[in-house]
Design an enzyme around this catalytic site. Structure first.
Site, PDB file in Angstrom:
ATOM      1  N   HIS A 197      63.744  26.683  58.976  1.00 46.97           N
ATOM      2  CA  HIS A 197      62.905  27.953  58.802  1.00 46.97           C
ATOM      3  C   HIS A 197      63.435  28.998  60.237  1.00 46.97           C
ATOM      4  O   HIS A 197      63.246  28.708  61.463  1.00 46.97           O
ATOM      5  CB  HIS A 197      62.293  27.818  59.077  1.00 46.97           C
ATOM      6  CG  HIS A 197      61.323  27.429  57.807  1.00 46.97           C
ATOM      7  ND1 HIS A 197      60.745  26.212  57.495  1.00 46.97           N
ATOM      8  CD2 HIS A 197      60.820  27.705  56.817  1.00 46.97           C
ATOM      9  CE1 HIS A 197      60.643  25.276  56.631  1.00 46.97           C
ATOM     10  NE2 HIS A 197      60.142  26.613  56.326  1.00 46.97           N
ATOM     11  N   LYS A 224      66.749  21.775  52.557  1.00 44.87           N
ATOM     12  CA  LYS A 224      65.961  23.678  52.438  1.00 44.87           C
ATOM     13  C   LYS A 224      66.443  24.470  53.029  1.00 44.87           C
ATOM     14  O   LYS A 224      65.474  23.643  54.670  1.00 44.87           O
ATOM     15  CB  LYS A 224      64.229  22.998  51.660  1.00 44.87           C
ATOM     16  CG  LYS A 224      62.890  24.649  51.774  1.00 44.87           C
ATOM     17  CD  LYS A 224      61.577  24.890  51.787  1.00 44.87           C
ATOM     18  CE  LYS A 224      61.214  26.163  52.235  1.00 44.87           C
ATOM     19  NZ  LYS A 224      60.097  25.287  52.727  1.00 44.87           N
ATOM     20  N   ARG A 266      64.529  34.348  45.489  1.00 46.84           N
ATOM     21  CA  ARG A 266      63.223  33.617  44.722  1.00 46.84           C
ATOM     22  C   ARG A 266      62.600  33.532  42.958  1.00 46.84           C
ATOM     23  O   ARG A 266      62.225  32.779  42.392  1.00 46.84           O
ATOM     24  CB  ARG A 266      61.003  34.203  45.329  1.00 46.84           C
ATOM     25  CG  ARG A 266      61.482  33.876  46.701  1.00 46.84           C
ATOM     26  CD  ARG A 266      59.932  34.087  47.049  1.00 46.84           C
ATOM     27  NE  ARG A 266      59.140  34.432  48.022  1.00 46.84           N
ATOM     28  CZ  ARG A 266      59.362  33.660  48.992  1.00 46.84           C
ATOM     29  NH1 ARG A 266      59.081  32.092  48.468  1.00 46.84           N
ATOM     30  NH2 ARG A 266      59.367  33.285  50.743  1.00 46.84           N
ATOM     31  N   SER A 285      51.935  30.702  51.482  1.00 49.72           N
ATOM     32  CA  SER A 285      52.601  30.532  52.632  1.00 49.72           C
ATOM     33  C   SER A 285      53.564  30.597  53.616  1.00 49.72           C
ATOM     34  O   SER A 285      53.478  30.180  54.540  1.00 49.72           O
ATOM     35  CB  SER A 285      52.545  28.689  52.167  1.00 49.72           C
ATOM     36  OG  SER A 285      53.178  28.784  51.618  1.00 49.72           O
ATOM     37  N   GLN A 289      55.763  35.455  49.204  1.00 53.21           N
ATOM     38  CA  GLN A 289      55.456  34.190  48.358  1.00 53.21           C
ATOM     39  C   GLN A 289      55.359  34.966  46.579  1.00 53.21           C
ATOM     40  O   GLN A 289      54.408  36.482  47.242  1.00 53.21           O
ATOM     41  CB  GLN A 289      54.720  33.182  48.095  1.00 53.21           C
ATOM     42  CG  GLN A 289      56.009  32.436  48.826  1.00 53.21           C
ATOM     43  CD  GLN A 289      54.451  31.483  49.380  1.00 53.21           C
ATOM     44  OE1 GLN A 289      53.424  31.079  48.712  1.00 53.21           O
ATOM     45  NE2 GLN A 289      55.169  30.222  50.017  1.00 53.21           N
TER      46      GLN A 289
END
Length: 307
Positions: A197, A224, A266, A285, A289
């Site tokens: 990240h 990821k 997304r 989170s 999102q």
């Protein structure tokens, strides 16, 4: 796009019924059995969610703070895996796969933790998920104290052989022991999502591709990356790297651009190779999102409704 490799066929979720659709993963940050059970059950009841990510770094942060107040922070950290494993059967009763994640302060999480402590906690989680054969429904019904009626330790997680519900582990690829942790998980048969990240900016194309490759070479089941774009060009770079990684690597990949600017990743990420997308039911989170019901409707309209 390759499918998320730890779906539960028995759940009959959208990505199970339609392998061409990205899995929808929703987070929970529940700290106790009641909330964890309720939030996972609510996710399953929507019939649009494919997996739940249980962020246990808030649990770790609470344990660390309590241990520090008592002069024993290490003991609090040591007990996190055991506490999480006692709670996990409550999540598994919803029959959705669970991704256990300890997100560190290094990568935007809620707990500041040393490299050694992170490795210890994740290693204990891997061992618990792999080795303890407790029945999830029985454990949940007995309050998770002592052992269940069969004598199995109720602090454990039912493996796929006993419950049929997969549990996977997130491993931050930039942690010092990441390679060893992934190897341990592979040996134990526990699926791993390797993650990286950047909450400040978006890595270069070269670094993104190298990160995906390192994750694959380490043996992760999913690779990821999540970036914070500052311009539309950053989103494009992330999507291009994700598509290139999907085309060249044997493992499923997942590329996320966070924040409002990254919403394209997304919604349309699967077109660029992403095996899943993170959405929210209630509390998010990560920045950007989308509400799960809205995202599922968009995916249905764009890609065709699952039947």
């Amino acid at each position: 796009m390759k499918s998320l490799p730890f779906l539960n066929p028995a759940a009959g979720s959208p990505a199970v019924r339609n392998p061409g659709r990205p899995a929808i993963i929703v987070p929970t940050q529940a700290l106790d059995a009641e909330d964890l059970s309720a939030e996972c059950a609510a996710a399953a009841a929507t019939r649009i969610v494919d997996a739940v990510e249980w962020r246990i770094d808030p649990l770790l942060a609470a344990a660390s703070a309590q241990g520090g107040a008592q002069g024993g922070a290490h003991s609090g950290l040591h007990g996190l895996a055991e506490a999480a494993l006692r709670l996990l059967p409550h999540a598994l009763t919803a029959e959705l796969p669970i991704l256990l994640t300890v997100r560190t302060g290094f990568e935007g999480g809620q707990v500041e933790i040393t490299e050694d402590a992170y490795a210890e906690v994740v290693r204990e989680l891997i061992a618990g998920v792999a080795d303890v054969e407790a029945d999830a429904g029985t454990a949940a019904g007995t309050g998770l104290s002592g052992t269940g009626p069969t004598g199995a330790a109720s602090s454990g997680v039912p493996g796929s052989a006993s419950s049929g519900v997969p549990a996977a582990i997130d491993v931050e690829i930039d942690r010092a022991e990441a390679g060893s942790l992934i190897a341990s998980a592979r040996e134990a048969g526990v699926p791993v999502v390797a993650s990286h990240h950047n909450f400040e900016s978006t890595d270069s194309s070269e670094r993104l591709l190298k990160t995906f490759a390192v994750m694959s070479e380490a043996g992760a089941d999913v690779a990821k990356v999540a970036m914070m774009p500052q311009t539309p060009a950053d989103v494009l770079r992330l999507l291009e790297a994700t598509a290139a990684a999907d085309a060249s690597l044997p493992v499923p990949v997942l590329g996320i651009a966070m924040g409002l600017l990254g919403r394209t990743s997304r919604i349309m990420g699967a077109d660029f190779g992403s095996c899943a997308t993170f959405a929210q039911i209630g509390r998010a989170s990560a920045p950007g999102q989308i509400e799960a019901s809205i995202l599922a409707e968009i995916l249905d309209r764009v890609g065709g409704r699952c039947v």
